[in-house]
Design a protein around this motif. Structure first.
Motif, PDB file in Angstrom:
ATOM      1  N   ASN A  52       0.840  -1.195   0.000  1.00  0.00           N
ATOM      2  CA  ASN A  52       0.000   0.000   0.000  1.00  0.00           C
ATOM      3  C   ASN A  52       0.879   1.250   0.000  1.00  0.00           C
ATOM      4  O   ASN A  52       0.598   2.227   0.680  1.00  0.00           O
ATOM      5  N   LYS A  53       1.936   1.206  -0.788  1.00  0.00           N
ATOM      6  CA  LYS A  53       2.999   2.208  -0.714  1.00  0.00           C
ATOM      7  C   LYS A  53       2.555   3.635  -1.005  1.00  0.00           C
ATOM      8  O   LYS A  53       3.212   4.574  -0.590  1.00  0.00           O
ATOM      9  N   ASP A  54       1.474   3.820  -1.678  1.00  0.00           N
ATOM     10  CA  ASP A  54       0.993   5.166  -1.995  1.00  0.00           C
ATOM     11  C   ASP A  54      -0.099   5.637  -1.045  1.00  0.00           C
ATOM     12  O   ASP A  54      -0.761   6.631  -1.306  1.00  0.00           O
ATOM     13  N   THR A  55      -0.282   4.912   0.049  1.00  0.00           N
ATOM     14  CA  THR A  55      -1.372   5.198   0.975  1.00  0.00           C
ATOM     15  C   THR A  55      -0.836   5.404   2.388  1.00  0.00           C
ATOM     16  O   THR A  55      -0.030   4.603   2.874  1.00  0.00           O
ATOM     17  N   LYS A  56      -1.295   6.454   3.027  1.00  0.00           N
ATOM     18  CA  LYS A  56      -0.995   6.651   4.446  1.00  0.00           C
ATOM     19  C   LYS A  56      -1.908   5.703   5.221  1.00  0.00           C
ATOM     20  O   LYS A  56      -3.125   5.737   5.051  1.00  0.00           O
ATOM     21  N   VAL A  57      -1.317   4.858   6.046  1.00  0.00           N
ATOM     22  CA  VAL A  57      -2.080   3.868   6.796  1.00  0.00           C
ATOM     23  C   VAL A  57      -2.133   4.313   8.255  1.00  0.00           C
ATOM     24  O   VAL A  57      -1.097   4.454   8.906  1.00  0.00           O
ATOM     25  N   SER A  58      -3.343   4.536   8.743  1.00  0.00           N
ATOM     26  CA  SER A  58      -3.498   5.018  10.117  1.00  0.00           C
ATOM     27  C   SER A  58      -2.962   3.994  11.104  1.00  0.00           C
ATOM     28  O   SER A  58      -2.933   2.786  10.844  1.00  0.00           O
ATOM     29  N   LYS A  59      -2.577   4.501  12.263  1.00  0.00           N
ATOM     30  CA  LYS A  59      -2.109   3.620  13.323  1.00  0.00           C
ATOM     31  C   LYS A  59      -3.202   2.641  13.716  1.00  0.00           C
ATOM     32  O   LYS A  59      -2.943   1.449  13.934  1.00  0.00           O
ATOM     33  N   GLN A  60      -4.424   3.130  13.769  1.00  0.00           N
ATOM     34  CA  GLN A  60      -5.555   2.276  14.134  1.00  0.00           C
ATOM     35  C   GLN A  60      -5.717   1.113  13.151  1.00  0.00           C
ATOM     36  O   GLN A  60      -5.907  -0.032  13.548  1.00  0.00           O
ATOM     37  N   LYS A  61      -5.622   1.412  11.860  1.00  0.00           N
ATOM     38  CA  LYS A  61      -5.754   0.378  10.825  1.00  0.00           C
ATOM     39  C   LYS A  61      -4.650  -0.669  10.976  1.00  0.00           C
ATOM     40  O   LYS A  61      -4.915  -1.877  10.899  1.00  0.00           O
ATOM     41  N   LEU A  62      -3.427  -0.212  11.195  1.00  0.00           N
ATOM     42  CA  LEU A  62      -2.320  -1.154  11.366  1.00  0.00           C
ATOM     43  C   LEU A  62      -2.515  -2.023  12.606  1.00  0.00           C
ATOM     44  O   LEU A  62      -2.246  -3.221  12.567  1.00  0.00           O
ATOM     45  N   MET A  63      -3.004  -1.429  13.690  1.00  0.00           N
ATOM     46  CA  MET A  63      -3.251  -2.222  14.904  1.00  0.00           C
ATOM     47  C   MET A  63      -4.315  -3.287  14.648  1.00  0.00           C
ATOM     48  O   MET A  63      -4.194  -4.425  15.100  1.00  0.00           O
ATOM     49  N   GLU A  64      -5.349  -2.933  13.889  1.00  0.00           N
ATOM     50  CA  GLU A  64      -6.409  -3.900  13.575  1.00  0.00           C
ATOM     51  C   GLU A  64      -5.887  -5.031  12.705  1.00  0.00           C
ATOM     52  O   GLU A  64      -6.296  -6.180  12.859  1.00  0.00           O
ATOM     53  N   ILE A  65      -4.980  -4.718  11.789  1.00  0.00           N
ATOM     54  CA  ILE A  65      -4.432  -5.731  10.883  1.00  0.00           C
ATOM     55  C   ILE A  65      -3.432  -6.635  11.603  1.00  0.00           C
ATOM     56  O   ILE A  65      -3.471  -7.857  11.462  1.00  0.00           O
ATOM     57  N   LEU A  66      -2.553  -6.020  12.368  1.00  0.00           N
ATOM     58  CA  LEU A  66      -1.483  -6.779  13.009  1.00  0.00           C
ATOM     59  C   LEU A  66      -1.929  -7.545  14.250  1.00  0.00           C
ATOM     60  O   LEU A  66      -1.362  -8.593  14.576  1.00  0.00           O
ATOM     61  N   TRP A  67      -2.922  -7.024  14.950  1.00  0.00           N
ATOM     62  CA  TRP A  67      -3.439  -7.678  16.153  1.00  0.00           C
ATOM     63  C   TRP A  67      -4.972  -7.691  16.084  1.00  0.00           C
ATOM     64  O   TRP A  67      -5.637  -6.918  16.767  1.00  0.00           O
ATOM     65  N   PRO A  68      -5.520  -8.566  15.258  1.00  0.00           N
ATOM     66  CA  PRO A  68      -6.979  -8.603  15.103  1.00  0.00           C
ATOM     67  C   PRO A  68      -7.680  -8.983  16.407  1.00  0.00           C
ATOM     68  O   PRO A  68      -7.138  -9.709  17.230  1.00  0.00           O
ATOM     69  N   GLY A  69      -8.872  -8.450  16.568  1.00  0.00           N
ATOM     70  CA  GLY A  69      -9.607  -8.708  17.807  1.00  0.00           C
ATOM     71  C   GLY A  69      -8.902  -8.017  18.947  1.00  0.00           C
ATOM     72  O   GLY A  69      -8.404  -6.910  18.830  1.00  0.00           O
ATOM     73  N   ASP A  70      -8.834  -8.670  20.051  1.00  0.00           N
ATOM     74  CA  ASP A  70      -8.150  -8.114  21.224  1.00  0.00           C
ATOM     75  C   ASP A  70      -6.959  -8.988  21.598  1.00  0.00           C
ATOM     76  O   ASP A  70      -6.786  -9.364  22.747  1.00  0.00           O
ATOM     77  N   THR A  71      -6.130  -9.323  20.618  1.00  0.00           N
ATOM     78  CA  THR A  71      -5.004 -10.227  20.863  1.00  0.00           C
ATOM     79  C   THR A  71      -3.802  -9.523  21.478  1.00  0.00           C
ATOM     80  O   THR A  71      -2.811 -10.169  21.775  1.00  0.00           O
ATOM     81  N   CYS A  72      -3.892  -8.200  21.680  1.00  0.00           N
ATOM     82  CA  CYS A  72      -2.783  -7.443  22.255  1.00  0.00           C
ATOM     83  C   CYS A  72      -3.339  -6.493  23.310  1.00  0.00           C
ATOM     84  O   CYS A  72      -4.304  -5.771  23.061  1.00  0.00           O
ATOM     85  N   ASN A  73      -2.733  -6.503  24.497  1.00  0.00           N
ATOM     86  CA  ASN A  73      -3.212  -5.640  25.582  1.00  0.00           C
ATOM     87  C   ASN A  73      -2.984  -4.164  25.325  1.00  0.00           C
ATOM     88  O   ASN A  73      -3.815  -3.330  25.665  1.00  0.00           O
ATOM     89  N   LYS A  74      -1.841  -3.824  24.761  1.00  0.00           N
ATOM     90  CA  LYS A  74      -1.481  -2.428  24.507  1.00  0.00           C
ATOM     91  C   LYS A  74      -1.035  -2.278  23.055  1.00  0.00           C
ATOM     92  O   LYS A  74       0.165  -2.156  22.773  1.00  0.00           O
ATOM     93  N   PRO A  75      -1.981  -2.283  22.107  1.00  0.00           N
ATOM     94  CA  PRO A  75      -1.611  -2.264  20.686  1.00  0.00           C
ATOM     95  C   PRO A  75      -0.859  -1.003  20.259  1.00  0.00           C
ATOM     96  O   PRO A  75       0.012  -1.078  19.398  1.00  0.00           O
ATOM     97  N   ALA A  76      -1.148   0.156  20.848  1.00  0.00           N
ATOM     98  CA  ALA A  76      -0.447   1.385  20.458  1.00  0.00           C
ATOM     99  C   ALA A  76       1.047   1.274  20.787  1.00  0.00           C
ATOM    100  O   ALA A  76       1.905   1.602  19.956  1.00  0.00           O
ATOM    101  N   GLY A  77       1.355   0.795  21.970  1.00  0.00           N
ATOM    102  CA  GLY A  77       2.750   0.608  22.362  1.00  0.00           C
ATOM    103  C   GLY A  77       3.419  -0.488  21.551  1.00  0.00           C
ATOM    104  O   GLY A  77       4.584  -0.361  21.162  1.00  0.00           O
ATOM    105  N   ALA A  78       2.674  -1.557  21.282  1.00  0.00           N
ATOM    106  CA  ALA A  78       3.210  -2.658  20.484  1.00  0.00           C
ATOM    107  C   ALA A  78       3.518  -2.189  19.058  1.00  0.00           C
ATOM    108  O   ALA A  78       4.538  -2.574  18.482  1.00  0.00           O
ATOM    109  N   LEU A  79       2.650  -1.339  18.507  1.00  0.00           N
ATOM    110  CA  LEU A  79       2.884  -0.821  17.162  1.00  0.00           C
ATOM    111  C   LEU A  79       4.124   0.078  17.140  1.00  0.00           C
ATOM    112  O   LEU A  79       4.954  -0.033  16.238  1.00  0.00           O
ATOM    113  N   ARG A  80       4.247   0.951  18.122  1.00  0.00           N
ATOM    114  CA  ARG A  80       5.428   1.819  18.210  1.00  0.00           C
ATOM    115  C   ARG A  80       6.705   0.978  18.253  1.00  0.00           C
ATOM    116  O   ARG A  80       7.683   1.250  17.544  1.00  0.00           O
ATOM    117  N   ASN A  81       6.684  -0.062  19.078  1.00  0.00           N
ATOM    118  CA  ASN A  81       7.834  -0.951  19.201  1.00  0.00           C
ATOM    119  C   ASN A  81       8.113  -1.678  17.888  1.00  0.00           C
ATOM    120  O   ASN A  81       9.265  -1.820  17.473  1.00  0.00           O
TER     121      ASN A  81
END
Length: 161
Positions: free
Chosen positions: A61-90
């Motif tokens: 999706n190289k020509d698209t800005k992908v929101s942090k929220q969208k990436l968290m939903e893709i990388l950790w679907p459902g509630d598989t991560c307690n702190k997705p914002a911190g996990a995404l930053r890491n």
């Protein structure tokens, strides 16, 4: 020394002169890989799989800005991560660190944060197989000469692994 090249739009590098072996070769078909003369990214652990998932999504999706929220939903679907914002930053930190291996002079930051969204840096010198495939398919579709159409189709087929 190999010839110096420049790429145009459609996923091709178009910045300054580089040798062919310095440009990132990104393979999305088959097993995901990124390589150049300095480094070859290989999958070895489940942690690196997360990095590869992030990179492959941003590259596809190289020509698209992908929101942090969208990436968290893709990388950790459902509630598989307690702190997705911190996990995404890491994860972004780890991906940037991994990508720095390709540019030992520190000249490239492949992942950019723009307007609170992540995007693959359009200035990153790379050649991406899925965009080459698309280009050859489009060329074949528009070509009237049967020999050239076959040539373009064959090049597309060679990329599809």
């Amino acid at each position: 020394m190999q010839k110096r090249i420049y790429f145009d739009a459609q996923g091709w590098y178009k910045g300054g002169a580089l040798t062919l072996d310095e440009i990132l070769k990104i393979q999305m078909f088959g097993e995901f890989s990124i390589s150049n003369k300095y480094y070859n990214m290989v999958s070895t652990t489940s942690n690196s799989m997360q990095v590869q998932m992030l990179l492959s999504y941003l590259i596809a999706n190289k020509d698209t800005k992908v929101s942090k929220q969208k990436l968290m939903e893709i990388l950790w679907p459902g509630d598989t991560c307690n702190k997705p914002a911190g996990a995404l930053r890491n994860l972004v930190y780890r991906a940037r660190k991994e990508m720095a291996n390709f540019f030992p002079d520190g000249s490239e930051d492949c992942i950019m944060l723009v307007q609170n969204a992540y995007v693959w840096n359009p200035q990153t010198p790379c050649q991406i197989d899925i965009y080459e495939f698309e280009m050859y398919c489009n060329l074949a579709q528009r070509e009237e000469n049967p020999a050239k159409r076959y040539e373009y189709s064959q090049k597309a087929l060679d990329l599809y692994k």
